[in-house]
Design an enzyme around this catalytic site. Structure first.
Site, PDB file in Angstrom:
ATOM      1  N   LYS A  85      11.319  -7.462  -0.703  1.00 48.58           N
ATOM      2  CA  LYS A  85      10.251  -8.253  -0.072  1.00 48.58           C
ATOM      3  C   LYS A  85      10.281  -9.656  -0.663  1.00 48.58           C
ATOM      4  O   LYS A  85      10.227  -9.834  -1.885  1.00 48.58           O
ATOM      5  CB  LYS A  85       8.893  -7.614  -0.374  1.00 48.58           C
ATOM      6  CG  LYS A  85       8.144  -7.150   0.852  1.00 48.58           C
ATOM      7  CD  LYS A  85       6.805  -6.570   0.452  1.00 48.58           C
ATOM      8  CE  LYS A  85       5.984  -6.250   1.672  1.00 48.58           C
ATOM      9  NZ  LYS A  85       4.658  -5.746   1.319  1.00 48.58           N
TER      10      LYS A  85
HETATM   11  O1  G3P Z   1       1.805  -4.780   3.459  1.00 51.45           O
HETATM   12  C1  G3P Z   1       0.936  -5.840   3.199  1.00 51.45           C
HETATM   13  C2  G3P Z   1      -0.350  -5.343   2.716  1.00 51.45           C
HETATM   14  O2  G3P Z   1      -0.147  -4.696   1.501  1.00 51.45           O
HETATM   15  C3  G3P Z   1      -1.437  -6.327   2.590  1.00 51.45           C
HETATM   16  O3  G3P Z   1      -2.582  -5.622   2.863  1.00 51.45           O
HETATM   17  O4  G3P Z   1      -4.933  -5.055   2.758  1.00 51.45           O
HETATM   18  O5  G3P Z   1      -3.944  -6.514   0.978  1.00 51.45           O
HETATM   19  O6  G3P Z   1      -4.301  -7.373   3.295  1.00 51.45           O
HETATM   20  P1  G3P Z   1      -4.008  -6.180   2.452  1.00 51.45           P
END
Ligand code: G3P
Length: 216
Positions: A85
């Site tokens: 990533k």
């Molecule tokens: O895959 C990306 C994700 O981990 C971000 O999620 O909930 O932190 O916006 P969030």
């Protein structure tokens, strides 16, 4: 549609994998920090790869291309299923181009616009991750951005696969399916909520009660 789990929690990954519907896992530094005290993060990534037969994303921390590539090579050595990533930055694009030339799979992350996604595909990213929930949080229709990315990729035959990320609820998964996303990555809690329905539960209860009646 492929389903990935957005977690580094081994219990959650084992459970989802046992359901026979898990195609991969995504992590990021925040997600791995939630498993602090359970071993080195490289060991956790290795264990995830041993559970799931599919891509497992681990993120680089460096903000310059040279450092990103160095970290990527270290992460790649953990397991053949590790996908790197890389954040959407000019240096991130350079790193993705270099890694792609070396045959290393990449997932361009922190993508919030279709124009960023075009650059990710041009750089040769294997996956691109638009963060839908974080866009919804600031009053944008996150899924509209994902739908535009998918249309643009189809228009030009880009092979980069779209991972709908930052998923917050089951309807995000439905909307991802409607716009033809390749992959949705979700927290385990969302996966559990997809399975659960009150009519399923009451239906099972009624079937069992009716069955019991005729057994007497
Ligand atoms: O895959 C990306 C994700 O981990 C971000 O999620 O909930 O932190 O916006 P969030």
């Amino acid at each position: 549609m492929k389903i990935f789990l957005d977690t580094a929690n081994l219990d959650e990954i084992k459970e989802a994998n046992s359901w026979g519907i898990l195609d991969g896992v995504t992590t990021n530094p925040t997600i791995l920090s939630r498993e602090a005290g359970k071993g080195r993060f490289t060991d956790i990534l290795k264990q995830i790869c041993e559970i799931v037969d599919g891509p497992v994303s681990g993120e680089v921390i460096a903000l310059n291309a040279k450092g990103m590539v160095t970290e990527a090579l270290e992460l790649s050595a953990i397991h053949e299923n590790i996908t790197i990533k890389v954040p959407m930055l000019p240096d991130g694009l350079k790193a993705v181009r270099e890694l792609s030339a070396q045959g290393i799979k990449t997932n361009m992350t922190l993508v919030f616009t279709p124009s960023q996604a075009i650059l990710a595909a041009k750089a040769g990213a294997t996956f691109v991750s638009p963060f839908i929930g974080r866009l919804d949080d600031i009053s944008h229709f996150g899924m509209d951005i994902a739908a535009d990315i998918i249309t643009i990729y189809e228009n030009y035959g880009f092979e980069t696969e779209v991972i709908i990320a930052s998923v917050r609820h089951p309807l995000h998964v439905v909307e991802a399916g409607l716009c033809g996303a390749d992959i949705v990555t979700m927290p385990f809690g969302v996966l559990e909520r997809i399975v659960k329905h009150p009519l399923t539960d009451s239906g099972i209860k009624r079937f069992l009660e009716d069955w019991e009646k005729v057994q007497k």
